[in-house]
Design a protein around this motif. Structure first.
Motif, mmCIF file in Angstrom:
data_model
loop_
_atom_site.group_PDB
_atom_site.id
_atom_site.type_symbol
_atom_site.label_atom_id
_atom_site.label_comp_id
_atom_site.label_asym_id
_atom_site.label_seq_id
_atom_site.Cartn_x
_atom_site.Cartn_y
_atom_site.Cartn_z
ATOM 1 N N ALA A 89 0.832 -1.209 0.000
ATOM 2 C CA ALA A 89 0.000 0.000 0.000
ATOM 3 C C ALA A 89 0.862 1.253 0.000
ATOM 4 C CB ALA A 89 -0.945 -0.009 1.205
ATOM 5 N N GLY A 90 1.947 1.223 0.782
ATOM 6 C CA GLY A 90 2.843 2.378 0.823
ATOM 7 C C GLY A 90 3.508 2.645 -0.510
ATOM 8 N N VAL A 91 3.936 1.591 -1.180
ATOM 9 C CA VAL A 91 4.569 1.752 -2.497
ATOM 10 C C VAL A 91 3.543 2.272 -3.496
ATOM 11 C CG1 VAL A 91 5.627 0.524 -4.426
ATOM 12 C CG2 VAL A 91 6.396 0.070 -2.098
ATOM 13 N N LEU A 92 2.338 1.728 -3.466
ATOM 14 C CA LEU A 92 1.307 2.186 -4.396
ATOM 15 C C LEU A 92 0.924 3.643 -4.163
ATOM 16 C CD1 LEU A 92 -0.964 -0.982 -4.609
ATOM 17 C CD2 LEU A 92 0.606 -0.073 -6.356
ATOM 18 N N GLU A 93 1.009 4.099 -2.909
ATOM 19 C CA GLU A 93 0.755 5.516 -2.620
ATOM 20 C C GLU A 93 1.770 6.412 -3.314
ATOM 21 O OE1 GLU A 93 0.447 6.872 1.455
ATOM 22 O OE2 GLU A 93 -0.786 5.121 1.915
ATOM 23 N N MET A 94 3.013 5.939 -3.406
ATOM 24 C CA MET A 94 4.082 6.739 -4.023
ATOM 25 C C MET A 94 3.962 6.772 -5.539
ATOM 26 S SD MET A 94 7.391 5.445 -1.750
ATOM 27 C CE MET A 94 8.099 4.778 -3.194
ATOM 28 N N TRP A 95 3.403 5.751 -6.136
ATOM 29 C CA TRP A 95 3.404 5.564 -7.585
ATOM 30 C C TRP A 95 2.359 6.439 -8.257
ATOM 31 C CZ3 TRP A 95 0.887 0.923 -10.361
ATOM 32 C CH2 TRP A 95 1.304 0.873 -11.701
ATOM 33 N N ASP A 96 2.760 7.156 -9.316
ATOM 34 C CA ASP A 96 1.818 8.001 -10.051
ATOM 35 C C ASP A 96 1.143 7.264 -11.214
ATOM 36 O OD1 ASP A 96 3.613 7.927 -12.169
ATOM 37 O OD2 ASP A 96 4.128 10.046 -12.080
ATOM 38 N N ARG A 97 1.322 5.949 -11.268
ATOM 39 C CA ARG A 97 0.680 5.040 -12.236
ATOM 40 C C ARG A 97 1.272 5.104 -13.644
ATOM 41 N NH1 ARG A 97 -0.757 3.947 -7.638
ATOM 42 N NH2 ARG A 97 -2.859 3.390 -7.023
ATOM 43 N N THR A 98 2.456 5.662 -13.763
ATOM 44 C CA THR A 98 3.123 5.660 -15.068
ATOM 45 C C THR A 98 4.246 4.622 -15.052
ATOM 46 O OG1 THR A 98 4.758 7.333 -14.466
ATOM 47 C CG2 THR A 98 2.659 8.123 -15.410
ATOM 48 N N PRO A 99 4.565 4.055 -16.209
ATOM 49 C CA PRO A 99 5.682 3.104 -16.272
ATOM 50 C C PRO A 99 7.002 3.738 -15.840
ATOM 51 C CG PRO A 99 4.398 3.016 -18.302
ATOM 52 C CD PRO A 99 3.881 4.175 -17.494
ATOM 53 N N GLN A 100 7.191 5.006 -16.174
ATOM 54 C CA GLN A 100 8.428 5.688 -15.820
ATOM 55 C C GLN A 100 8.572 5.798 -14.297
ATOM 56 O OE1 GLN A 100 6.070 7.013 -17.862
ATOM 57 N NE2 GLN A 100 7.043 6.792 -19.863
ATOM 58 N N ASP A 101 7.481 6.131 -13.638
ATOM 59 C CA ASP A 101 7.531 6.252 -12.186
ATOM 60 C C ASP A 101 7.729 4.880 -11.541
ATOM 61 O OD1 ASP A 101 7.518 8.097 -10.003
ATOM 62 O OD2 ASP A 101 5.550 7.308 -9.428
ATOM 63 N N ALA A 102 7.138 3.853 -12.119
ATOM 64 C CA ALA A 102 7.348 2.492 -11.597
ATOM 65 C C ALA A 102 8.832 2.146 -11.656
ATOM 66 C CB ALA A 102 6.526 1.485 -12.400
ATOM 67 N N GLU A 103 9.482 2.480 -12.751
ATOM 68 C CA GLU A 103 10.919 2.209 -12.884
ATOM 69 C C GLU A 103 11.731 3.009 -11.873
ATOM 70 O OE1 GLU A 103 12.571 -0.141 -14.568
ATOM 71 O OE2 GLU A 103 10.558 -0.847 -15.027
ATOM 72 N N ARG A 104 11.345 4.262 -11.638
ATOM 73 C CA ARG A 104 12.055 5.097 -10.650
ATOM 74 C C ARG A 104 11.926 4.497 -9.243
ATOM 75 N NH1 ARG A 104 10.387 9.555 -13.994
ATOM 76 N NH2 ARG A 104 8.383 9.646 -12.951
ATOM 77 N N ILE A 105 10.737 4.060 -8.906
ATOM 78 C CA ILE A 105 10.518 3.475 -7.581
ATOM 79 C C ILE A 105 11.297 2.170 -7.448
ATOM 80 C CG2 ILE A 105 8.782 2.417 -6.070
ATOM 81 C CD1 ILE A 105 6.814 4.570 -7.189
ATOM 82 N N LEU A 106 11.298 1.350 -8.489
ATOM 83 C CA LEU A 106 12.072 0.105 -8.445
ATOM 84 C C LEU A 106 13.559 0.382 -8.280
ATOM 85 C CD1 LEU A 106 10.252 -2.027 -11.150
ATOM 86 C CD2 LEU A 106 10.388 -2.491 -8.693
#
Length: 119
Positions: A89-106
């Motif tokens: 849930a915490g990770v999903l809160e950070m994610w703006d739902r774009t593939p680019q942001d998913a890569e940044r978070i990873l």
């Protein structure tokens, strides 16, 4: 603090069978897994062949990446599923739902993993 829980031979064999099945289903090589998880390729190979005795962070990272259900070896009083749901849930809160942001978070999570290994 890292917790390394011992694994029985039977549990390890079952886990390796699941890792093998999922890896084959996804068509991934050890190198693919290493690249995506940030785990050293030699370590990925050893883990996928069952050459481990504890549920280390690397074993769990590979399990999560391949979608292998977590082994149910927990400490007394520890609800791993509850902590996992909170973390997700915490990770999903950070994610703006774009593939680019998913890569940044990873990338950030992999850097944190590396920092914990060296600390």
């Amino acid at each position: 603090m890292q917790i390394h829980m011992n694994v029985t031979l039977e549990s390890r064999r079952a886990l390796v069978a699941e890792l093998t099945k999922c890896r084959a289903h996804l068509g991934l090589t050890y190198a693919d897994i290493a690249r995506e998880t940030g785990v050293d390729p030699a370590q990925v190979s050893r883990i996928c062949r069952g050459e481990f005795k504890t549920l280390s962070a690397n074993v769990m990272q590979i399990c999560m990446f391949l979608g292998v259900p977590e082994p149910h070896h927990t400490l007394p009083g520890m609800d791993v599923n509850q902590h996992r749901r909170r973390l997700e849930a915490g990770v999903l809160e950070m994610w703006d739902r774009t593939p680019q942001d998913a890569e940044r978070i990873l990338r950030l999570l992999r850097q944190l993993t590396e920092l914990r290994r060296t600390a």
